[in-house]
Design an enzyme around this catalytic site. Structure first.
Site, PDB file in Angstrom:
ATOM      1  N   SER A   1      84.753  11.688  59.797  1.00 22.63           N
ATOM      2  CA  SER A   1      84.585  13.139  59.964  1.00 22.63           C
ATOM      3  C   SER A   1      85.608  13.638  60.968  1.00 22.63           C
ATOM      4  O   SER A   1      85.536  13.296  62.160  1.00 22.63           O
ATOM      5  CB  SER A   1      83.177  13.463  60.468  1.00 22.63           C
ATOM      6  OG  SER A   1      83.151  14.767  61.027  1.00 22.63           O
TER       7      SER A   1
ATOM      8  N   HIS B   1      86.153  13.390  55.591  1.00 22.46           N
ATOM      9  CA  HIS B   1      85.024  14.318  55.604  1.00 22.46           C
ATOM     10  C   HIS B   1      85.393  15.548  56.436  1.00 22.46           C
ATOM     11  O   HIS B   1      85.781  15.423  57.602  1.00 22.46           O
ATOM     12  CB  HIS B   1      83.804  13.609  56.213  1.00 22.46           C
ATOM     13  CG  HIS B   1      82.529  14.388  56.173  1.00 22.46           C
ATOM     14  ND1 HIS B   1      81.721  14.456  55.053  1.00 22.46           N
ATOM     15  CD2 HIS B   1      81.902  15.119  57.128  1.00 22.46           C
ATOM     16  CE1 HIS B   1      80.658  15.211  55.332  1.00 22.46           C
ATOM     17  NE2 HIS B   1      80.740  15.611  56.587  1.00 22.46           N
TER      18      HIS B   1
ATOM     19  N   ASP C   1      84.016  19.042  57.975  1.00 22.41           N
ATOM     20  CA  ASP C   1      82.809  19.796  58.328  1.00 22.41           C
ATOM     21  C   ASP C   1      83.125  21.266  58.537  1.00 22.41           C
ATOM     22  O   ASP C   1      83.780  21.620  59.519  1.00 22.41           O
ATOM     23  CB  ASP C   1      82.187  19.226  59.609  1.00 22.41           C
ATOM     24  CG  ASP C   1      81.525  17.886  59.371  1.00 22.41           C
ATOM     25  OD1 ASP C   1      81.882  16.916  60.084  1.00 22.41           O
ATOM     26  OD2 ASP C   1      80.678  17.805  58.467  1.00 22.41           O
TER      27      ASP C   1
ATOM     28  N   MET D   1      81.792  24.870  59.415  1.00 21.16           N
ATOM     29  CA  MET D   1      80.663  25.526  60.093  1.00 21.16           C
ATOM     30  C   MET D   1      81.028  26.993  60.354  1.00 21.16           C
ATOM     31  O   MET D   1      82.118  27.275  60.824  1.00 21.16           O
ATOM     32  CB  MET D   1      80.368  24.817  61.408  1.00 21.16           C
ATOM     33  CG  MET D   1      80.080  23.335  61.265  1.00 21.16           C
ATOM     34  SD  MET D   1      79.897  22.531  62.867  1.00 21.16           S
ATOM     35  CE  MET D   1      79.605  20.834  62.372  1.00 21.16           C
TER      36      MET D   1
ATOM     37  N   HIS E   1      82.086  19.433  53.430  1.00 18.38           N
ATOM     38  CA  HIS E   1      80.662  19.665  53.733  1.00 18.38           C
ATOM     39  C   HIS E   1      80.512  21.094  54.253  1.00 18.38           C
ATOM     40  O   HIS E   1      80.909  21.401  55.374  1.00 18.38           O
ATOM     41  CB  HIS E   1      80.216  18.638  54.795  1.00 18.38           C
ATOM     42  CG  HIS E   1      78.812  18.786  55.279  1.00 18.38           C
ATOM     43  ND1 HIS E   1      78.338  18.114  56.387  1.00 18.38           N
ATOM     44  CD2 HIS E   1      77.780  19.555  54.841  1.00 18.38           C
ATOM     45  CE1 HIS E   1      77.066  18.462  56.593  1.00 18.38           C
ATOM     46  NE2 HIS E   1      76.719  19.328  55.670  1.00 18.38           N
TER      47      HIS E   1
ATOM     48  N   MET F   1      78.571  23.884  55.773  1.00 18.90           N
ATOM     49  CA  MET F   1      77.401  24.306  56.571  1.00 18.90           C
ATOM     50  C   MET F   1      77.572  25.799  56.846  1.00 18.90           C
ATOM     51  O   MET F   1      77.790  26.216  57.990  1.00 18.90           O
ATOM     52  CB  MET F   1      77.350  23.493  57.861  1.00 18.90           C
ATOM     53  CG  MET F   1      76.998  22.040  57.644  1.00 18.90           C
ATOM     54  SD  MET F   1      77.472  20.989  59.039  1.00 18.90           S
ATOM     55  CE  MET F   1      79.172  20.647  58.615  1.00 18.90           C
TER      56      MET F   1
ATOM     57  N   MET G   1      71.288  14.390  55.657  1.00 21.58           N
ATOM     58  CA  MET G   1      71.682  14.596  57.049  1.00 21.58           C
ATOM     59  C   MET G   1      70.801  13.737  57.952  1.00 21.58           C
ATOM     60  O   MET G   1      69.569  13.842  57.898  1.00 21.58           O
ATOM     61  CB  MET G   1      71.563  16.070  57.451  1.00 21.58           C
ATOM     62  CG  MET G   1      72.590  16.970  56.814  1.00 21.58           C
ATOM     63  SD  MET G   1      74.291  16.436  57.138  1.00 21.58           S
ATOM     64  CE  MET G   1      74.357  16.443  58.937  1.00 21.58           C
TER      65      MET G   1
ATOM     66  N   ASP H   1      75.022  11.170  57.083  1.00 19.93           N
ATOM     67  CA  ASP H   1      75.941  11.866  57.977  1.00 19.93           C
ATOM     68  C   ASP H   1      75.253  12.218  59.288  1.00 19.93           C
ATOM     69  O   ASP H   1      74.290  12.979  59.302  1.00 19.93           O
ATOM     70  CB  ASP H   1      76.398  13.151  57.271  1.00 19.93           C
ATOM     71  CG  ASP H   1      77.428  13.943  58.043  1.00 19.93           C
ATOM     72  OD1 ASP H   1      77.708  15.082  57.631  1.00 19.93           O
ATOM     73  OD2 ASP H   1      77.947  13.422  59.045  1.00 19.93           O
TER      74      ASP H   1
END
Ligand code: DX5
Ligand code: ZN
Length: 232
Positions: free
Chosen positions: A9, A34, A36, A38, A67, A69, A140, A189
């Site tokens: 990540s 990966h 992330d 957000m 991913h 979020m 998660m 994760d």
């Protein structure tokens, strides 16, 4: 046992040297990268967006595991597709403010692998109606929003249920683009290190996301090897 895939990540990477960090984890044996995403609304943190994913795309040919979020993922999916995402994972919770079934189909129609994820406090039941639509389930093992948190072992119940689902169901769903094993990938994760990786694999996970345990390690190749080692 399927090959265990390691997805560093980059949230834990040194962004002042991001290109170098990506080249280093690729050379160290990473299988995916990966990313992330957000938005400061779905989670209480802001990370990066499609522009940075596009930059990562230029640094590597490894699959980009995005991913999301964020709220309203359906609005942003096309931008991550254009940035070069290979798989896109969205949240099932109502707080994500999108029509889950439609968004999963949108990702499929864009030619990306389809991922669905749930927070630790969300019941497995919420995602059951969508299991036939996905290539990957992300469980998660921390509440999303930050790296460096502790692994929540009770989430292994969900990993087990997904592994049982893989074994039980007829996998002939024509809509899948890449399920040579006829099963969905089970990704974990949050708080993954050699010990929690072993627990996750024993319960049925085959994709391990790790930020701190790789990017804070002096030797990335050794860190990745140690995560994968337990799978023999
Ligand atoms: C958290 C993210 C994770 C996180 C993992 O919301 O989804 O990918 O960056 O970091 P570690 O491995 O440090 O828990
Ligand atoms: Zn993540």
């Amino acid at each position: 046992m399927p090959k265990i895939l390691i997805a560093p990540s980059i949230l834990a990477a040194d962004f002042s040297r991001l290109a170098e960090e990506i080249h280093k984890v690729e050379a160290a044996g990473a299988d995916w990268i990966h990313c992330d995403i957000m938005d400061g609304h779905f989670v209480d943190n802001i990370s990066f967006g499609p522009t940075v994913v596009g930059f990562v795309r230029k640094q590597t040919n490894l699959p980009l595991d995005v991913h999301l979020m964020i709220e309203h993922a359906d609005h942003y999916v096309p931008r991550f597709v254009d940035a070069g995402a290979n798989s896109i994972t969205v949240h099932v919770e109502a707080e994500a403010k999108h029509d889950v079934g439609k968004t999963l189909q949108q990702i499929r129609d864009a030619g990306c692998r389809v991922g669905l994820t749930l927070n630790p406090d969300t019941g497995f039941e919420l995602l059951e109606p969508f299991l036939d639509q996905i290539d990957m389930l992300l469980v998660m093992t921390v509440h999303p929003g930050f790296g460096g948190q502790s692994f929540r072992a009770e989430q292994m119940e969900k990993v087990k249920r997904a592994a049982d689902w893989n074994k039980s169901r007829d996998r002939k769903s024509a809509s899948r683009t890449d399920s040579s094993r006829g099963e969905i990938d089970i990704e974990v994760d949050g708080g993954i290190n050699p010990e929690t990786a072993r627990v996750s694999i024993e319960n049925g996970a085959n994709v391990l996301v790790a930020g701190t345990s790789i990017f804070r390690a002096p030797d990335y190749a050794k860190a990745i090897r140690e995560l994968r080692e337990i799978s023999g």
